[in-house]
Design an enzyme around this catalytic site. Structure first.
Site, PDB file in Angstrom:
ATOM      1  N   HIS A 180      20.530   3.485  -0.449  1.00 56.34           N
ATOM      2  CA  HIS A 180      19.681   2.279  -0.402  1.00 56.34           C
ATOM      3  C   HIS A 180      18.286   2.606   0.146  1.00 56.34           C
ATOM      4  CE1 HIS A 180      23.474  -0.117  -0.812  1.00 56.34           C
ATOM      5  NE2 HIS A 180      23.940   0.870  -0.073  1.00 56.34           N
ATOM      6  N   LYS A 210      -8.670   9.980  -0.933  1.00 59.14           N
ATOM      7  CA  LYS A 210      -7.411   9.939  -1.662  1.00 59.14           C
ATOM      8  C   LYS A 210      -7.012  11.252  -2.325  1.00 59.14           C
ATOM      9  CE  LYS A 210      -5.226   6.906  -2.837  1.00 59.14           C
ATOM     10  NZ  LYS A 210      -4.642   5.649  -3.137  1.00 59.14           N
ATOM     11  N   SER A 231      -9.691   9.868  -6.152  1.00 55.31           N
ATOM     12  CA  SER A 231     -10.047   8.503  -6.519  1.00 55.31           C
ATOM     13  C   SER A 231     -11.534   8.442  -6.806  1.00 55.31           C
ATOM     14  CB  SER A 231      -9.689   7.572  -5.371  1.00 55.31           C
ATOM     15  OG  SER A 231     -10.470   6.397  -5.436  1.00 55.31           O
ATOM     16  N   GLU A 291       3.525  10.963 -11.210  1.00 51.04           N
ATOM     17  CA  GLU A 291       3.531   9.576 -11.695  1.00 51.04           C
ATOM     18  C   GLU A 291       3.537   9.529 -13.222  1.00 51.04           C
ATOM     19  OE1 GLU A 291       0.817   6.835  -9.214  1.00 51.04           O
ATOM     20  OE2 GLU A 291       0.148   8.857  -8.766  1.00 51.04           O
TER      21      GLU A 291
END
Ligand code: ARG
Length: 458
Positions: free
Chosen positions: A155, A282, A276, A289
């Site tokens: 979980h 960043k 970024s 991804e």
């Protein structure tokens, strides 16, 4: 002029030709198409269906077309309709009348079924090799992190301590099964459709066994109608590919989570991250991804082909021309994803100290503390309750179980003795696992050996 123009009184509108054409995507099958034609013409001449001289001319012409296609010397236009027409036309332009004999005892229906199988057999083998390389890289990471303790989750809540080696071995198993599945898929796809004709076989004395050997198939399709009608081999490939992507996506999802400041377990190499346009600080795990994202398109490809094939009457229908873009897309996606995932893993920085620190929180030795009491003769359900109360107490005191003094522990059960601390040490918890396939260090060694052996046999 169309190669099938005979029964028509009009030539098609250019927009209809463009709509009907598959050449813009099936051109990628030209090598397979010519390979099939070479075998077919050889068979025709061996069987005396065409003369030896005609067979030799066809062969020379086809090789010539192949060389020109390889060199990019043949331009593709909608007027060529598809790769079969394109090759036949180029052949006839080169060798004249004999070129028109190539299509004796053959249909584009068995031709495309052959081309797609030849293509997918090759690509599936390539993809399996890439999968193997990925598992090898994963196994190297496993071997380097036998001692790297981290939280195991359920979980996404801290559950029991494990090692990174153990965690990644789970992925080795998944990818090994994927390679197995693709192997099964390859075995089933290994049937020769050529010789089926349009749907019902041909009236010539062909030799499909010869074709089978020439083209390297394990078996000949037993039923001509099935041979030209079904695309289950492609569906199976797409289904297997979807599972590969699902596994890759889960691994990437973990890498993404783990590279967040909140986890801080890993850091992807700069080469596998991007910045970024606005936030100078960043460093984003874009590659992971994107792999996760590309999983969606592979699922889409599977669903597109399933939907395409659903309710098609036998035998060939033009709908089936649409089978190729999803198959090509999935092949391209997998061939891009697997090597980049392996390369990303190879260059990944793992932060063992951060992982172990996380493993120290979250009362992950609670099950082991309960097991300790079980060994003292307390029924497990009671142990569970006792440790539950201890955890609650610890939360109030802001302490871990191992930070409680023995007197504190004894308030919950008289069975606690000084040896409890050795039992609930993180590494001891891992080492104490005894069941087959467990997270214990010894079991991990066995698992590594088994994965290595299966890899060698792949
Ligand atoms: N371009 C076609 C395809 O990809 C080849 C088979 C065409 N057969 C036919 N009967 N029109 O499916």
């Amino acid at each position: 002029m169309k190669l099938w123009q005979g029964r028509f009184t009009k030539t098609g509108d250019a927009s209809v030709d463009a709509f009907n054409a598959s050449i813009f995507f099936d051109k990628r099958l030209y090598r397979h198409d010519i390979r099939g034609s070479l075998a077919h013409s050889k068979m025709l001449s061996k069987q005396g269906i065409i003369t030896e001289k005609e067979g030799a001319d066809l062969e020379a012409g086809l090789r010539d077309v192949l060389a020109d296609l390889d060199a990019g010397k043949i331009a593709f236009g909608a007027d060529m309709e598809d790769i079969h027409m394109c090759v036949e036309r180029a052949l006839t332009e080169r060798i004249g009348e004999t070129g028109k004999k190539l299509h004796t005892a053959r249909s584009r229906n068995d031709q495309i079924a052959l081309d797609l199988r030849l293509y997918l057999k090759e690509e599936t083998a390539d993809i399996r090799a890439m999968l193997k390389a990925l598992i090898e890289t994963l196994t190297e990471t496993v071997e380097a992190h036998r001692e790297t303790v981290m939280p195991g989750y359920t979980h996404l809540q801290r559950a029991q301590p494990v090692t990174l080696a153990f965690h990644l071995l789970a992925y080795c198993q998944m990818f090994l099964r994927d390679a197995d599945r693709l192997g099964d898929c390859l075995r089933r796809m290994d049937e020769l459709p050529l010789g089926a004709g349009a749907l019902a076989g041909v009236t010539y004395d062909t030799d499909r066994e010869f074709l089978r050997r020439e083209l390297g198939f394990a078996r000949v399709c037993e039923n001509a109608m099935d041979a030209v009608s079904d695309r289950d081999f492609a569906l199976e490939f797409l289904a297997d590919a979807s599972v590969v992507m699902m596994h890759a996506s889960r691994l990437c999802e973990e890498l993404i989570l783990w590279s967040s400041a909140e986890f801080g377990f890993v850091e992807p190499d700069d080469a596998f991250s991007t910045g970024s346009s606005i936030m100078p600080q960043k460093k984003n795990p874009d590659i992971a991804e994107l792999i996760r994202g590309k999983t969606g398109r592979v699922y889409g490809d599977l669903l597109a082909l399933l939907t395409l094939m659903k309710a098609l009457p036998l035998a060939y229908n033009k709908d089936m021309q649409e089978d190729k873009p999803p198959v090509f897309d999935t092949v391209d996606t997998l061939k891009a994803v697997l090597p980049i995932l392996a390369a990303m893993l190879k260059t990944l920085t793992v932060k063992p100290a951060r992982m172990e620190e996380a493993a120290r929180g979250g009362f992950m030795n609670a099950t082991d503390a309960a097991d300790y009491l079980v060994r003292k003769g307390v029924p497990f359900r009671d142990c569970h309750a006792i440790i539950g109360r201890i955890v609650l107490y610890c939360i109030g005191e802001n302490k871990a179980i191992e930070n409680l003094r023995i007197e504190e522990l004894r308030q919950f059960s008289a069975h606690f003795e000084a040896d409890i601390y050795a039992h609930i040490d993180l590494r001891a918890c891992i080492g104490a696992k005894r069941s087959e396939g467990s997270a214990s260090f010894a079991s991990v060694e066995k698992q590594i050996a088994s994965v290595r052996a299966r890899l060698a046999a792949l």
